[in-house]
Scaffold this active site. Structure first.
Site, PDB file in Angstrom:
ATOM      1  N   HIS A 150       0.802  -1.236   0.000  1.00 36.13           N
ATOM      2  CA  HIS A 150       0.000   0.000   0.000  1.00 36.13           C
ATOM      3  C   HIS A 150       0.833   1.284   0.000  1.00 36.13           C
ATOM      4  O   HIS A 150       0.275   2.384   0.007  1.00 36.13           O
ATOM      5  CB  HIS A 150      -0.925  -0.038   1.239  1.00 36.13           C
ATOM      6  N   LYS A 152       3.022   4.498  -1.143  1.00 33.11           N
ATOM      7  CA  LYS A 152       2.946   5.391  -2.300  1.00 33.11           C
ATOM      8  C   LYS A 152       4.126   6.348  -2.182  1.00 33.11           C
ATOM      9  O   LYS A 152       3.968   7.481  -1.722  1.00 33.11           O
ATOM     10  CB  LYS A 152       1.645   6.222  -2.294  1.00 33.11           C
ATOM     11  N   ASP A 157      17.032   9.574  -7.816  1.00 34.91           N
ATOM     12  CA  ASP A 157      18.496   9.721  -7.749  1.00 34.91           C
ATOM     13  C   ASP A 157      19.051   9.451  -6.353  1.00 34.91           C
ATOM     14  O   ASP A 157      20.102  10.011  -5.979  1.00 34.91           O
ATOM     15  CB  ASP A 157      18.921  11.124  -8.225  1.00 34.91           C
TER      16      ASP A 157
END
Lengths: 209, 209
Positions: A150, A152, A157
Site C-alpha cells: 500500500h 505510495k 536519484d
C-alpha cells in the site's frame, strides 16, 4: 600601565572574537534557511487541470492544447521525474496514469535505472500501466499476498523522496484530496531506500533471477 | 620591535578567534545532530502483532494478554496520541481501528481538542469508528463528493506530523505494507495544518454551525 595594556589586548581579542562569531552564526543561519527552503515542500492535490506533459518536459507545440500550462502539483512531479539522471525507484499501490508511465519510459531511454514495486492485485485492473512498463523493459516486482502493498512513494536519484497518499492515477490528480511530501532529508531518504531494497529482495521471483 | 609586538598580538587574536570558532562549530553540529535525531523517524508496517493499548498507555494487568508488549510501529503511534496535551487533528480516509478510536476518546477526556476529517463514503462501512467518535462528542467532518478524501495524516499538538499511506485499520497494522513519516519540521507541520484548516472550513455543514 602594563596591566592596562594586557587588559586592553584581552578585551580586543574578546570583542573581535564576538564579531567573527556573530558573522559566522548569521551566515550559517542564512545558509540553513536557504537549504531548508530547497529541502522540503508538499504537493497537494487535486489540481484543477491535468498538466501538459510536453509543456513541462520539452515544449508544447499544440496551439489548441487543452492541458494546463500553469505550474501545479502534477507538473512539479513531472519535472522531478524528468530531471532524474541516475535512478527512479517507485513503490506505489495503483498505477494507471499514462503520463507518469510515459515519463518512466522516457527516463529508461535516457539511461536512468527505473524500478517499480506495486500490488499484485492492481496489475490487471483496467488502465493499469504495469504491462506497458514491463513491455518497455522496466523491472516491476509485486507482493504475493492478499494484503496490500500500500506504499505510495518514489525515490529519485537516491537523494529525493516523495511520499504520501497519492496513487499514480488520473483520479488522484484531479479528483481526490491527496498529498505528496517532498524531502531531501538524507536520513529519511535512507530509511525509504532501505525499505525499497528490502521489498525488492522479498518480491524477487524465479523469473527475476 | 613594536612591529613584531603588533604582529604577535594580531596572530594571537586570530588564533584565539579560530579556536573559539571551532568550539562553537562543534557544539552547533552536535546540537543539530541531536535535534535531527529527535525530529524525524518512520513507522513501517506491518507489525508482527497488534500492540497492547493498555501496556503502552498505562499498565497491562492481564497476565494472559495476547497483544504485543514489545515496542513496534503501532505502539509508537499509540504513545504519540496518548502524550498529546493540546490537540489531535486527524485526516484519514478509512477509520475502523477500535484501539485508535479508544485513544482519541481518552484524549478528549483529558481535555485535548480532537477533530477528525474522513471520507463520506467510509463513514458507514462495517467497523467504521466514526459514529462511535461522534457519539462521544468528537467533531467529525466529511467531504461531500464522489472523489476520495484520501489523506492519511495526523497533527499532534500543532508540532508533530505523521503522514503516509497508513489508514487507521487493523489490516493496515498487521497485514499491509504501510508507512508513516514522523516529523517535527515546523515548515512541514505548518503546511499540513493549513491544509487541515482549509478542509475543515470547506466541509462545514449546517449542523456544524
Amino acid at each position: 600601565m602594563k596591566m592596562w595594556q594586557t587588559l586592553g589586548i584581552f578585551t580586543s581579542v574578546c570583542a573581535i572574537s564576538e564579531i567573527i562569531f556573530q558573522i559566522y552564526r548569521y551566515r550559517l543561519k542564512r545558509s540553513s534557511v536557504r537549504k531548508k527552503k530547497n529541502k522540503t515542500e508538499v504537493l497537494f492535490f487535486p489540481d484543477k487541470k491535468v498538466a501538459c506533459i510536453n509543456y513541462f518536459t520539452s515544449e508544447c507545440e499544440n496551439e489548441s492544447c487543452s492541458f494546463s500550462h500553469e505550474e501545479n502539483s502534477l507538473s512539479k512531479l513531472f519535472q522531478f521525474i524528468h530531471n532524474a539522471v541516475k535512478s527512479v525507484d517507485v513503490c506505489v499501490f495503483v498505477f494507471t496514469c499514462t503520463d507518469l508511465a510515459d515519463l518512466l519510459i522516457q527516463a529508461v531511454g535516457r539511461g536512468v535505472s527505473v524500478r517499480v514495486i506495486t500490488d499484485c492485485e492492481q496489475v490487471d485492473i483496467p488502465g493499469s500501466q504495469i504491462w506497458r512498463l514491463r513491455s518497455q523493459g522496466i523491472a516491476v516486482r509485486t507482493d504475493n499476498s492478499s494484503f496490500y502493498m500500500h506504499h505510495k512513494f518514489v525515490i529519485i536519484d537516491n537523494t529525493r523522496l516523495l511520499n504520501g497518499s497519492f496513487n499514480w492515477t488520473r483520479q488522484a490528480v484531479t479528483g481526490n484530496q491527496e498529498n505528496l511530501l517532498v524531502t531531501s532529508d538524507s536520513q529519511l531518504v535512507c530509511l525509504y531506500k532501505e525499505r525499497f531494497a528490502k521489498l525488492w529482495r522479498q518480491y524477487k521471483t524465479k523469473k527475476d533471477q
